[in-house]
Design a protein around this motif. Structure first.
Motif, short mmCIF file in Angstrom:
data_model
loop_
_atom_site.label_atom_id
_atom_site.label_comp_id
_atom_site.label_asym_id
_atom_site.label_seq_id
_atom_site.Cartn_x
_atom_site.Cartn_y
_atom_site.Cartn_z
N GLN A 159 -46.68 -78.84 -12.81
CA GLN A 159 -45.92 -79.72 -13.70
C GLN A 159 -46.31 -81.18 -13.51
O GLN A 159 -46.75 -81.58 -12.42
N VAL B 249 -33.02 -85.26 -15.18
CA VAL B 249 -33.49 -83.90 -15.42
C VAL B 249 -32.30 -82.96 -15.57
O VAL B 249 -31.40 -82.93 -14.73
N PHE C 32 -36.03 -83.82 -20.18
CA PHE C 32 -36.67 -83.22 -19.01
C PHE C 32 -35.86 -82.04 -18.47
O PHE C 32 -34.64 -82.11 -18.34
N THR D 137 -43.93 -88.28 -7.08
CA THR D 137 -42.55 -88.73 -6.84
C THR D 137 -42.38 -89.17 -5.40
O THR D 137 -41.49 -89.97 -5.10
N GLY E 162 -44.13 -83.58 -15.23
CA GLY E 162 -42.96 -84.31 -15.70
C GLY E 162 -42.35 -85.24 -14.66
O GLY E 162 -41.94 -86.36 -14.98
N LYS E 163 -42.32 -84.79 -13.40
CA LYS E 163 -41.71 -85.63 -12.37
C LYS E 163 -42.53 -86.89 -12.10
O LYS E 163 -41.97 -87.96 -11.86
N THR F 32 -40.50 -79.78 -15.58
CA THR F 32 -40.44 -80.42 -14.26
C THR F 32 -40.40 -79.42 -13.10
O THR F 32 -39.96 -79.76 -12.01
#
Length: 312
Positions: free
Chosen positions: A158, A94, A107, A13, A160-161, A153
């Motif tokens: 993780q 999220v 998320f 990110t 997810g981000k 996340t």
């Protein structure tokens, strides 16, 4: 004459921790350059395609959806699902609590909350249990531990981000603009998808690729010393893949990829590249389990042959 470009991007990110390493194949041998920042994502594909050659791009992020979640989708497959996200920005928001988690906003969590569990997350998504949050390729094998579920996340493990950042800000806009992208394994085998002027995206895990190259770190990849101690073995692994580093990459390998926080990201981008090259040149098979859910929705990790424990 150069006939193929391979690259691997370690995604994050934080743009300062988003690094890509490229190599060009000529006469069956590879010339690899030092990692560089991905920079402007809108210009990434044009830069890779500037020479009009086939491009294989490995990505250290999930490409696919867990089958239990996908079972309720109306789209034909994961590529169609991605294209449909162009008009659904809420999908990437999220949720701070379970109250706002839904299949259209999967998320979670935005921050740590006392008592939160993956079982509760799965229930909020309408799944039968926490195992439904994971794709089959995310589960533990005899060679590595399990990876984190796509929609989770929180925590160092993780992914997810990174998926949000790549899907929302780069892949979905590129697909919407009809960029020449093909998605492995959903649209075919790696070699079959390679064509001049086309970028084939494939999911590559550096931790998996490290094992495929016969490399073992004597400590955390986040520390410079273990990366520096690995330099002789890493140079040998490059040579085994018929790869030659340029002067800048050779110096970076010798120095353990630097002492700053992005050293681990530069390291991962190189390891991922070696894993990708191994499949391109046949040192590892272009293997995908014969499972329609994997081929249409879940995806697979390039070069992985070890099957997860337990049924799909």
């Amino acid at each position: 004459m150069v006939d193929l470009i391979a690259a691997h991007a370690d995604w994050s990110t934080d743009p300062r921790k988003r690094w890509i390493t490229r190599a060009c194949r000529s006469g069956g041998a590879w010339r690899a350059a030092a990692p560089e920042l991905v920079g402007d994502t809108a210009g990434l594909l044009p830069r890779l395609l500037a020479a009009g050659l086939p491009v294989a791009l490995g990505l250290d992020l999930p490409l696919g959806l867990p089958r239990d979640y996908a079972a309720a989708r109306r789209e034909a497959d994961f590529p169609a699902f991605l294209r449909g996200l162009a008009g659904r920005p809420e999908f990437f928001v999220v949720s701070p609590t379970l109250a706002t988690v839904s299949p259209e906003r999967p998320f979670y969590p935005a921050r740590g909350i006392a008592g939160m569990t993956r079982a509760a997350h799965a229930a909020a998504l309408g799944l039968a249990g926490p195992l439904g949050l994971s794709r089959w390729c995310d589960r533990a094998t005899a060679e590595r531990p399990a990876g984190a579920p796509l929609f989770w996340t929180l925590g160092a493990n993780q992914s997810g981000k990174a998926a949000i950042a790549a899907w929302r800000d780069w892949i979905v806009p590129a697909l919407t603009a009809a960029a020449p992208i093909r998605l492995w394994p959903f649209e075919g085998g790696l070699h079959a998808l390679l064509a001049p002027g086309t970028v084939v995206l494939a999911e590559v895990y550096p931790a998996e690729a490290l094992r495929h190259c016969g490399l073992t770190l004597g400590g955390s990849k986040r520390a410079q010393a273990p990366r520096r101690a690995l330099a002789p073995a890493l140079r040998a692994a490059m040579a085994a893949r018929r790869g030659t580093p340029d002067a800048a990459l050779a110096a970076m390998v010798q120095a353990g990829f630097g002492a700053d926080a992005a050293g681990e990201d530069r390291f991962d981008s190189v390891i991922g590249l070696l894993g990708l090259i191994g499949v391109l040149d046949g040192a590892r098979p272009d293997f995908v389990p014969d499972d329609p859910w994997i081929r249409r929705w879940e995806g697979w990790v390039l070069g992985q042959t070890a099957l997860p424990r337990g049924p799909a």
